[in-house]
Write a protein that holds these residues in place. Structure first.
Motif, PDB file in Angstrom:
ATOM      1  N   PHE A 156       7.773   4.996  -6.050  1.00  0.00           N
ATOM      2  CA  PHE A 156       7.521   6.212  -5.275  1.00  0.00           C
ATOM      3  C   PHE A 156       8.760   6.568  -4.466  1.00  0.00           C
ATOM      4  N   TYR A 157       9.081   7.851  -4.406  1.00  0.00           N
ATOM      5  CA  TYR A 157      10.187   8.288  -3.568  1.00  0.00           C
ATOM      6  C   TYR A 157       9.813   8.115  -2.095  1.00  0.00           C
ATOM      7  N   PRO A 158      10.684   7.471  -1.311  1.00  0.00           N
ATOM      8  CA  PRO A 158      10.342   7.204   0.086  1.00  0.00           C
ATOM      9  C   PRO A 158      10.203   8.464   0.939  1.00  0.00           C
ATOM     10  N   ASP A 159      10.778   9.576   0.501  1.00  0.00           N
ATOM     11  CA  ASP A 159      10.616  10.813   1.274  1.00  0.00           C
ATOM     12  C   ASP A 159       9.352  11.572   0.877  1.00  0.00           C
ATOM     13  N   LYS A 160       8.632  11.062  -0.132  1.00  0.00           N
ATOM     14  CA  LYS A 160       7.410  11.733  -0.593  1.00  0.00           C
ATOM     15  C   LYS A 160       6.170  10.864  -0.424  1.00  0.00           C
ATOM     16  N   ALA A 161       6.374   9.588  -0.141  1.00  0.00           N
ATOM     17  CA  ALA A 161       5.262   8.650   0.010  1.00  0.00           C
ATOM     18  C   ALA A 161       5.632   7.611   1.060  1.00  0.00           C
ATOM     19  N   GLU A 162       4.607   7.054   1.678  1.00  0.00           N
ATOM     20  CA  GLU A 162       4.814   5.991   2.649  1.00  0.00           C
ATOM     21  C   GLU A 162       4.439   4.670   1.975  1.00  0.00           C
ATOM     22  N   VAL A 163       5.457   3.838   1.720  1.00  0.00           N
ATOM     23  CA  VAL A 163       5.251   2.548   1.053  1.00  0.00           C
ATOM     24  C   VAL A 163       5.277   1.475   2.122  1.00  0.00           C
TER      25      VAL A 163
ATOM     26  N   LEU B  49       2.007  13.942  -8.014  1.00  0.00           N
ATOM     27  CA  LEU B  49       0.863  13.298  -7.411  1.00  0.00           C
ATOM     28  C   LEU B  49      -0.028  14.374  -6.786  1.00  0.00           C
ATOM     29  N   VAL B  50      -1.307  14.321  -7.094  1.00  0.00           N
ATOM     30  CA  VAL B  50      -2.252  15.302  -6.568  1.00  0.00           C
ATOM     31  C   VAL B  50      -3.130  14.605  -5.532  1.00  0.00           C
ATOM     32  N   THR B  51      -3.077  15.088  -4.304  1.00  0.00           N
ATOM     33  CA  THR B  51      -3.861  14.461  -3.233  1.00  0.00           C
ATOM     34  C   THR B  51      -5.298  14.952  -3.285  1.00  0.00           C
ATOM     35  N   GLY B  52      -6.161  14.310  -2.492  1.00  0.00           N
ATOM     36  CA  GLY B  52      -7.568  14.679  -2.444  1.00  0.00           C
ATOM     37  C   GLY B  52      -7.778  16.117  -2.015  1.00  0.00           C
ATOM     38  N   SER B  53      -6.847  16.650  -1.206  1.00  0.00           N
ATOM     39  CA  SER B  53      -6.977  18.037  -0.751  1.00  0.00           C
ATOM     40  C   SER B  53      -6.425  19.032  -1.777  1.00  0.00           C
ATOM     41  N   GLY B  54      -5.902  18.494  -2.893  1.00  0.00           N
ATOM     42  CA  GLY B  54      -5.378  19.374  -3.929  1.00  0.00           C
ATOM     43  C   GLY B  54      -3.892  19.660  -3.807  1.00  0.00           C
TER      44      GLY B  54
ATOM     45  N   VAL C 228       2.355  16.917  -4.966  1.00  0.00           N
ATOM     46  CA  VAL C 228       3.660  16.422  -4.551  1.00  0.00           C
ATOM     47  C   VAL C 228       4.459  16.218  -5.838  1.00  0.00           C
ATOM     48  N   GLU C 229       5.407  17.110  -6.085  1.00  0.00           N
ATOM     49  CA  GLU C 229       6.117  17.110  -7.363  1.00  0.00           C
ATOM     50  C   GLU C 229       7.076  15.933  -7.480  1.00  0.00           C
ATOM     51  N   ASP C 230       7.087  15.340  -8.674  1.00  0.00           N
ATOM     52  CA  ASP C 230       8.007  14.240  -8.999  1.00  0.00           C
ATOM     53  C   ASP C 230       8.025  13.159  -7.919  1.00  0.00           C
TER      54      ASP C 230
ATOM     55  N   THR D 188       0.860  -1.179   0.000  1.00  0.00           N
ATOM     56  CA  THR D 188       0.000   0.000   0.000  1.00  0.00           C
ATOM     57  C   THR D 188       0.894   1.227   0.000  1.00  0.00           C
ATOM     58  N   VAL D 189       0.506   2.235  -0.786  1.00  0.00           N
ATOM     59  CA  VAL D 189       1.259   3.491  -0.827  1.00  0.00           C
ATOM     60  C   VAL D 189       0.329   4.617  -0.394  1.00  0.00           C
ATOM     61  N   ARG D 190       0.804   5.418   0.563  1.00  0.00           N
ATOM     62  CA  ARG D 190       0.042   6.569   1.040  1.00  0.00           C
ATOM     63  C   ARG D 190       0.862   7.837   0.847  1.00  0.00           C
ATOM     64  N   VAL D 191       0.171   8.900   0.507  1.00  0.00           N
ATOM     65  CA  VAL D 191       0.769  10.232   0.456  1.00  0.00           C
ATOM     66  C   VAL D 191      -0.090  11.120   1.333  1.00  0.00           C
ATOM     67  N   ASN D 192       0.531  11.757   2.304  1.00  0.00           N
ATOM     68  CA  ASN D 192      -0.198  12.577   3.289  1.00  0.00           C
ATOM     69  C   ASN D 192      -1.339  11.777   3.926  1.00  0.00           C
ATOM     70  N   GLY D 193      -1.099  10.497   4.167  1.00  0.00           N
ATOM     71  CA  GLY D 193      -2.087   9.641   4.816  1.00  0.00           C
ATOM     72  C   GLY D 193      -3.153   9.077   3.897  1.00  0.00           C
ATOM     73  N   GLU D 194      -3.160   9.487   2.650  1.00  0.00           N
ATOM     74  CA  GLU D 194      -4.195   9.096   1.687  1.00  0.00           C
ATOM     75  C   GLU D 194      -3.674   7.950   0.799  1.00  0.00           C
ATOM     76  N   ILE D 195      -4.446   6.873   0.675  1.00  0.00           N
ATOM     77  CA  ILE D 195      -4.016   5.746  -0.162  1.00  0.00           C
ATOM     78  C   ILE D 195      -4.033   6.163  -1.627  1.00  0.00           C
ATOM     79  N   VAL D 196      -2.904   5.979  -2.306  1.00  0.00           N
ATOM     80  CA  VAL D 196      -2.800   6.325  -3.728  1.00  0.00           C
ATOM     81  C   VAL D 196      -2.488   5.103  -4.585  1.00  0.00           C
ATOM     82  N   ALA D 197      -2.076   3.999  -3.936  1.00  0.00           N
ATOM     83  CA  ALA D 197      -1.821   2.756  -4.668  1.00  0.00           C
ATOM     84  C   ALA D 197      -2.010   1.593  -3.715  1.00  0.00           C
ATOM     85  N   ASP D 198      -2.496   0.484  -4.276  1.00  0.00           N
ATOM     86  CA  ASP D 198      -2.822  -0.693  -3.482  1.00  0.00           C
ATOM     87  C   ASP D 198      -2.672  -1.893  -4.408  1.00  0.00           C
TER      88      ASP D 198
END
Length: 126
Positions: free
Chosen positions: A114-121, A83-88, A91-93, A25-35
Motif C-alpha cells: 500500500f502507498y503510505p500516502d494513501k493508506a495507514e499501515v 481501493l473502494v471504501t465502505g462509503s464508496g 482511492v486510485e492506485d 493492519t492497514v486502514r484507508v480513511n480510518g476503515e480496516i482494509v487488511a489485517d
C-alpha cells in the motif's frame, strides 16, 4: 522482445525480504482494509521499508483492478489496484503487486503493498 534491464540486488542496492513477525493492519480513511500476521518486510537500498501483505488478507470486495502498470528492474512488472471504501470513495492506485516477481524477491509473489500516502499501515510492536 524484452529489452528492459533486469538487475540483481547488490551491496550498493541491497534488497531483503523477511517475515515481519508482527501484526500488521492497514486502514484507508480510518476503515480496516487488511489485517495480517503474515506480512513480509521488504527493505530496498535507502527507501523506507515496505510491508507486503498476503493478497488473501486484504478485504477482497474493496479491491478493483487498475489499468496502471509499472516496471522495476529489481522486482519486475507491477500491477495496481484501486481501493473502494465502505462509503464508496475510490482511492486510485492505492495498492501495487508483483504477480511474477524476479527470483531475488520471489517471496513477495501473492502479496500486495500500500502507498503510505494513501493508506495507514500499522505494525504492532511487541
Amino acid at each position: 522482445m524484452n529489452d528492459r534491464p533486469v538487475l540483481e540486488p547488490t551491496a550498493e542496492h541491497p534488497i531483503t525480504v523477511e517475515p515481519t513477525g508482527r501484526h500488521v493492519t492497514v486502514r484507508v480513511n480510518g476503515e480496516i482494509v487488511a489485517d495480517t500476521d503474515r506480512a513480509l518486510t521488504l527493505r530496498e537500498s535507502t527507501y523506507p521499508a515496505v510491508q507486503y501483505i498476503p493478497h488473501n488478507d486484504v478485504i477482497q470486495d474493496k479491491l478493483r483492478p487498475s489499468d496502471t502498470q509499472t516496471y522495476c528492474p529489481f522486482k519486475g512488472d507491477a500491477s495496481y489496484y484501486d481501493l473502494v471504501t465502505g462509503s464508496g470513495t475510490v482511492v486510485e492506485d492505492a495498492i501495487w503487486t508483483y504477480e511474477k516477481p524476479y527470483p531475488a524477491v520471489a517471496a513477495i509473489a501473492g502479496h500486495v503493498a500500500f502507498y503510505p500516502d494513501k493508506a495507514e499501515v500499522t505494525v504492532v510492536h511487541a
